[in-house]
Design a protein around this motif. Structure first.
Motif, mmCIF file in Angstrom:
data_model
loop_
_atom_site.group_PDB
_atom_site.id
_atom_site.type_symbol
_atom_site.label_atom_id
_atom_site.label_comp_id
_atom_site.label_asym_id
_atom_site.label_seq_id
_atom_site.Cartn_x
_atom_site.Cartn_y
_atom_site.Cartn_z
ATOM 1 N N THR A 1 0.840 -1.194 0.000
ATOM 2 C CA THR A 1 0.000 0.000 0.000
ATOM 3 C C THR A 1 0.882 1.255 0.000
ATOM 4 O O THR A 1 2.092 1.173 0.213
ATOM 5 N N SER A 2 0.254 2.386 -0.217
ATOM 6 C CA SER A 2 0.993 3.646 -0.173
ATOM 7 C C SER A 2 1.611 3.863 1.201
ATOM 8 O O SER A 2 2.753 4.317 1.307
ATOM 9 N N LEU A 3 0.870 3.550 2.247
ATOM 10 C CA LEU A 3 1.397 3.696 3.604
ATOM 11 C C LEU A 3 2.594 2.771 3.819
ATOM 12 O O LEU A 3 3.619 3.184 4.371
ATOM 13 N N ALA A 4 2.482 1.538 3.366
ATOM 14 C CA ALA A 4 3.601 0.602 3.509
ATOM 15 C C ALA A 4 4.811 1.078 2.710
ATOM 16 O O ALA A 4 5.949 0.904 3.148
ATOM 17 N N SER A 5 4.571 1.713 1.562
ATOM 18 C CA SER A 5 5.699 2.189 0.763
ATOM 19 C C SER A 5 6.485 3.267 1.503
ATOM 20 O O SER A 5 7.704 3.342 1.366
ATOM 21 N N VAL A 6 5.813 4.072 2.313
ATOM 22 C CA VAL A 6 6.519 5.080 3.116
ATOM 23 C C VAL A 6 7.449 4.382 4.112
ATOM 24 O O VAL A 6 8.608 4.779 4.286
ATOM 25 N N GLU A 7 6.959 3.326 4.738
ATOM 26 C CA GLU A 7 7.793 2.567 5.684
ATOM 27 C C GLU A 7 8.981 1.939 4.959
ATOM 28 O O GLU A 7 10.096 1.917 5.480
ATOM 29 N N VAL A 8 8.737 1.435 3.754
ATOM 30 C CA VAL A 8 9.810 0.841 2.957
ATOM 31 C C VAL A 8 10.851 1.904 2.612
ATOM 32 O O VAL A 8 12.061 1.672 2.744
#
Length: 81
Positions: free
Chosen positions: A35-42
């Protein structure tokens, strides 16, 4: 930097719904469940692991859409440093 390091970060932070080791390097990570949120964490984990900072112009889905595109972005940032 190697793609296994990127895969480990995706496994830990990407919230990808398929086994990360089964994904080809050019597979779409967002289609695989990131998700977009997970991509920030990545992104944050990649910056910490590789000692880099992604500039604003690289902050889009194309840069983080596959393992290959992430590896190319990191290689580009390192060669420019």
């Amino acid at each position: 930097m190697n793609k296994e390091d990127i895969r480990a970060i995706l496994q830990a932070h990407g919230r990808i719904t398929v086994p990360i080791e089964a994904l080809p390097d050019d597979a779409n990570l967002f289609t695989a469940g990131m998700t977009s949120l997970a991509s920030v964490e990545v992104i944050l984990a990649l910056e910490e692991k590789f000692g880099i900072e992604f500039p604003d112009q690289m902050m889009h889905r194309k840069t983080f859409g596959s393992i290959s595109s992430i590896a190319a972005a990191i290689a580009g940032l390192r060669s420019a440093a």
